[in-house]
Design a protein around this motif. Structure first.
Motif, PDB file in Angstrom:
ATOM      1  N   GLN A 241       0.826  -1.205   0.000  1.00 15.35           N
ATOM      2  CA  GLN A 241       0.000   0.000   0.000  1.00 15.35           C
ATOM      3  C   GLN A 241       0.862   1.257   0.000  1.00 15.35           C
ATOM      4  N   TRP A 242       1.972   1.234   0.744  1.00 17.68           N
ATOM      5  CA  TRP A 242       2.879   2.380   0.738  1.00 17.68           C
ATOM      6  C   TRP A 242       3.521   2.557  -0.627  1.00 17.68           C
ATOM      7  N   ARG A 243       3.910   1.442  -1.256  1.00 17.28           N
ATOM      8  CA  ARG A 243       4.511   1.543  -2.578  1.00 17.28           C
ATOM      9  C   ARG A 243       3.523   2.114  -3.593  1.00 17.28           C
ATOM     10  N   ARG A 244       2.265   1.697  -3.497  1.00 21.62           N
ATOM     11  CA  ARG A 244       1.259   2.234  -4.413  1.00 21.62           C
ATOM     12  C   ARG A 244       1.021   3.718  -4.162  1.00 21.62           C
ATOM     13  N   ARG A 245       0.998   4.101  -2.887  1.00 20.16           N
ATOM     14  CA  ARG A 245       0.804   5.515  -2.568  1.00 20.16           C
ATOM     15  C   ARG A 245       1.939   6.363  -3.135  1.00 20.16           C
ATOM     16  N   LEU A 246       3.161   5.864  -2.986  1.00 15.61           N
ATOM     17  CA  LEU A 246       4.306   6.602  -3.499  1.00 15.61           C
ATOM     18  C   LEU A 246       4.289   6.665  -5.028  1.00 15.61           C
ATOM     19  N   SER A 247       3.899   5.565  -5.664  1.00 18.56           N
ATOM     20  CA  SER A 247       3.820   5.560  -7.123  1.00 18.56           C
ATOM     21  C   SER A 247       2.838   6.618  -7.613  1.00 18.56           C
ATOM     22  N   ASP A 248       1.742   6.793  -6.884  1.00 18.51           N
ATOM     23  CA  ASP A 248       0.773   7.824  -7.249  1.00 18.51           C
ATOM     24  C   ASP A 248       1.368   9.224  -7.051  1.00 18.51           C
ATOM     25  N   LEU A 249       2.087   9.421  -5.953  1.00 17.06           N
ATOM     26  CA  LEU A 249       2.674  10.733  -5.685  1.00 17.06           C
ATOM     27  C   LEU A 249       3.707  11.126  -6.743  1.00 17.06           C
ATOM     28  N   PHE A 250       4.435  10.126  -7.263  1.00 16.91           N
ATOM     29  CA  PHE A 250       5.489  10.414  -8.234  1.00 16.91           C
ATOM     30  C   PHE A 250       5.051  10.136  -9.680  1.00 16.91           C
ATOM     31  N   MET A 254      10.036  11.836 -12.828  1.00 24.00           N
ATOM     32  CA  MET A 254      10.948  10.987 -13.602  1.00 24.00           C
ATOM     33  C   MET A 254      10.515   9.513 -13.537  1.00 24.00           C
ATOM     34  N   PRO A 255      10.350   8.846 -14.677  1.00 24.19           N
ATOM     35  CA  PRO A 255       9.876   7.455 -14.687  1.00 24.19           C
ATOM     36  C   PRO A 255      10.723   6.488 -13.876  1.00 24.19           C
ATOM     37  N   LEU A 256      12.015   6.793 -13.732  1.00 23.53           N
ATOM     38  CA  LEU A 256      12.876   5.852 -13.007  1.00 23.53           C
ATOM     39  C   LEU A 256      12.451   5.701 -11.554  1.00 23.53           C
ATOM     40  N   ILE A 257      11.763   6.710 -10.999  1.00 28.69           N
ATOM     41  CA  ILE A 257      11.308   6.602  -9.610  1.00 28.69           C
ATOM     42  C   ILE A 257      10.317   5.460  -9.473  1.00 28.69           C
ATOM     43  N   ARG A 258       9.340   5.422 -10.362  1.00 27.48           N
ATOM     44  CA  ARG A 258       8.350   4.339 -10.289  1.00 27.48           C
ATOM     45  C   ARG A 258       8.991   2.989 -10.627  1.00 27.48           C
ATOM     46  N   ARG A 259      10.007   3.015 -11.465  1.00 25.28           N
ATOM     47  CA  ARG A 259      10.737   1.789 -11.768  1.00 25.28           C
ATOM     48  C   ARG A 259      11.405   1.237 -10.521  1.00 25.28           C
ATOM     49  N   ILE A 260      12.003   2.117  -9.741  1.00 21.57           N
ATOM     50  CA  ILE A 260      12.632   1.704  -8.483  1.00 21.57           C
ATOM     51  C   ILE A 260      11.577   1.201  -7.500  1.00 21.57           C
ATOM     52  N   LEU A 261      10.478   1.923  -7.383  1.00 19.07           N
ATOM     53  CA  LEU A 261       9.425   1.523  -6.453  1.00 19.07           C
ATOM     54  C   LEU A 261       8.813   0.181  -6.850  1.00 19.07           C
ATOM     55  N   ASP A 262       8.606  -0.029  -8.144  1.00 23.11           N
ATOM     56  CA  ASP A 262       8.014  -1.286  -8.615  1.00 23.11           C
ATOM     57  C   ASP A 262       8.927  -2.479  -8.347  1.00 23.11           C
ATOM     58  N   SER A 263      10.230  -2.214  -8.231  1.00 26.47           N
ATOM     59  CA  SER A 263      11.195  -3.296  -7.988  1.00 26.47           C
ATOM     60  C   SER A 263      11.525  -3.450  -6.509  1.00 26.47           C
ATOM     61  N   SER A 264      10.848  -2.684  -5.670  1.00 23.38           N
ATOM     62  CA  SER A 264      11.119  -2.734  -4.230  1.00 23.38           C
ATOM     63  C   SER A 264      10.654  -4.059  -3.643  1.00 23.38           C
ATOM     64  N   THR A 265      11.445  -4.619  -2.765  1.00 24.91           N
ATOM     65  CA  THR A 265      11.106  -5.879  -2.123  1.00 24.91           C
ATOM     66  C   THR A 265      11.213  -5.734  -0.610  1.00 24.91           C
ATOM     67  N   GLY A 266      10.496  -6.576   0.100  1.00 19.66           N
ATOM     68  CA  GLY A 266      10.597  -6.584   1.552  1.00 19.66           C
ATOM     69  C   GLY A 266       9.817  -5.460   2.196  1.00 19.66           C
ATOM     70  N   ASP A 267      10.157  -5.200   3.446  1.00 23.41           N
ATOM     71  CA  ASP A 267       9.452  -4.185   4.220  1.00 23.41           C
ATOM     72  C   ASP A 267       9.758  -2.785   3.716  1.00 23.41           C
ATOM     73  N   VAL A 268       8.850  -1.880   4.029  1.00 16.77           N
ATOM     74  CA  VAL A 268       9.037  -0.463   3.769  1.00 16.77           C
ATOM     75  C   VAL A 268       9.040   0.245   5.114  1.00 16.77           C
ATOM     76  N   GLY A 269      10.103   0.977   5.394  1.00 15.62           N
ATOM     77  CA  GLY A 269      10.188   1.714   6.655  1.00 15.62           C
ATOM     78  C   GLY A 269       9.462   3.044   6.546  1.00 15.62           C
ATOM     79  N   VAL A 270       8.646   3.370   7.531  1.00 15.71           N
ATOM     80  CA  VAL A 270       7.882   4.622   7.531  1.00 15.71           C
ATOM     81  C   VAL A 270       7.959   5.242   8.923  1.00 15.71           C
ATOM     82  N   TYR A 271       8.340   6.520   8.991  1.00 16.75           N
ATOM     83  CA  TYR A 271       8.333   7.177  10.290  1.00 16.75           C
ATOM     84  C   TYR A 271       8.158   8.681  10.118  1.00 16.75           C
ATOM     85  N   PRO A 272       7.519   9.331  11.099  1.00 19.19           N
ATOM     86  CA  PRO A 272       7.403  10.793  11.060  1.00 19.19           C
ATOM     87  C   PRO A 272       8.743  11.426  11.409  1.00 19.19           C
TER      88      PRO A 272
END
Length: 397
Positions: A241-250, A254-272
């Motif tokens: 869900q975080w990866r999808r949210r980020l893909s929408d924001l970007f 630059m297309p390479l950002i979504r390319r990196i996000l689409d290839s992301s594996t494992g946990d996603v760290g999130v903190y304020p």
């Protein structure tokens, strides 16, 4: 031998223990986690000044840890316009430069040094309270145990229990209005970013990445958050869900950002993202604070870990050289407060540019190339990166 109780077994606490042992003081580290937190956090920049602080106590992190050298940072607009380049620290005489290292890697190196130097670490010890008898200090933990020592140092992070006990009136950490999200990707097909970290000022969020020679990508994003979310709110979303949210924001960047996000594996760290602009009380009696416990900085300047490393070494020098504990603590604060508060303010100013509005974004993208040419040179940041600690130099009270 003087005995120091260190609250917190993170980067600052372990480095303080090593520096104190070198100064002839017996440290004991008390860590709230029940076991080593090798997988806590993602990765961080350890700037040349932080590496220099470690070298002062004979730790060569650039060569002991599996890090990525990043002497340069290249700035881009979301549309792909190259905005400019800045130096990420200065090179040491042997050629080593600032490195990006997984947090767990740094902790592993420091813990191995702690073990090699015979320093005790006690796990599952969360500070509950402390008291100050006529001499020394007694720390009580939530498991009901109590230990005594000559002094106590709070290295327990931005939400420090030690700080709240030391100064009940201390302000809470300030939410900067940013969330930080990060992770790792593989198989992007993108070329390694040798010697550089790339930073993208997107239309709706900020993105940073580097690609190792192995092809593994370290990435992070900063996004605007109007109000501070709770931990429950942040953990309610899955990594996908975080990866999808980020893909929408970007989506418009630059297309390479979504390319990196689409290839992301494992946990996603999130903190304020929080900071502490100033703390009125750094020490009282036998108790003192270091690192994020007293002057947390946002990650925009890449100096959070380095400030804690510098604190650790300078505090140990002061305890080694001062005639008494009070003088040691007041000297430590005098030497450190102006520098760290300047870094916190500088990092805050960088954070403000990451999520600019439409008008400010156009102005920023027009002016940044000019500003970087004029001001982004080694001399303009020498105050931050060229800070040197000489262990053999006696500290003057």
């Amino acid at each position: 031998m003087t005995k120091a109780l260190l609250i917190g077994g993170g980067i600052g606490g372990l480095t303080t223990a090593l520096a104190l042992r070198r100064a002839g003081i017996e440290p004991v580290v008390f860590e709230a986690y029940s076991r080593p937190a090798d997988y806590a956090g993602l990765f961080l920049n350890t700037a040349s000044n932080g590496l220099g602080a470690l070298r002062a106590i004979d730790i060569d992190l650039a060569h002991q840890a599996d890090g990525v050298p990043i002497p340069r940072m290249i700035m881009w607009s979301g549309t792909g316009k190259r905005l400019g380049e800045v130096a990420n620290g200065t090179a040491h005489p042997d050629g080593s430069v600032s490195v990006c290292v997984r947090r767990g890697e740094i902790l592993k190196v420091l813990r191995e040094e702690v073990r090699a130097r015979g320093i005790a670490i006690e796990y599952g010890k969360r500070l509950d309270s402390y008291r100050t008898p006529p001499t020394g200090v007694a720390a009580r933990f939530t498991d009901g145990t109590e230990v005594t020592g000559d002094l106590l140092i709070g290295a327990d992070g931005i939400h420090s229990r030690t700080r709240r006990l030391l100064d009940p009136e201390a302000s809470a950490p300030r939410f900067t209005g940013l969330l930080s999200v990060g992770g790792y990707s593989r198989g992007t097909g993108l070329a390694p970013t040798t010697g550089t970290q790339h930073l993208v000022f997107g239309k709706r969020a900020f993105f940073g990445y580097l690609i190792r020679e192995s092809g593994e990508t370290y990435w992070f994003a900063n996004l605007h958050q109007p109000g501070e979310p709770s931990r429950q709110e942040l953990s309610a979303a899955t990594p996908d869900q975080w990866r999808r949210r980020l893909s929408d924001l970007f989506a418009d960047d630059m297309p390479l950002i979504r390319r990196i996000l689409d290839s992301s594996t494992g946990d996603v760290g999130v903190y304020p993202v929080h900071d502490i602009p100033t703390s009125p009380v750094w020490h009282r009696g036998p108790v003192a604070l270091i690192g994020d416990a007293v002057h947390a900085t946002s990650p925009s300047a890449g100096q959070g870990a380095s400030m804690a490393l510098e604190d650790a070494v300078v505090l140990a020098q002061c305890l080694r050289d001062a005639p008494d504990l009070t003088t040691a603590y007041t000297t430590y604060e005098r030497l450190r407060r102006p520098r760290v508060e300047k870094v916190v303010a500088y990092s805050k100013s960088l954070s403000a540019s990451k999520t600019a509005g439409p008008v400010a974004r156009v102005f920023r993208d027009l002016m940044m190339p000019v500003a970087l040419k004029l001001f982004a040179n080694p001399k303009s940041h020498a105050w931050m990166y060229d800070h040197h600690i000489d262990w053999n130099r006696r500290v003057a009270a």
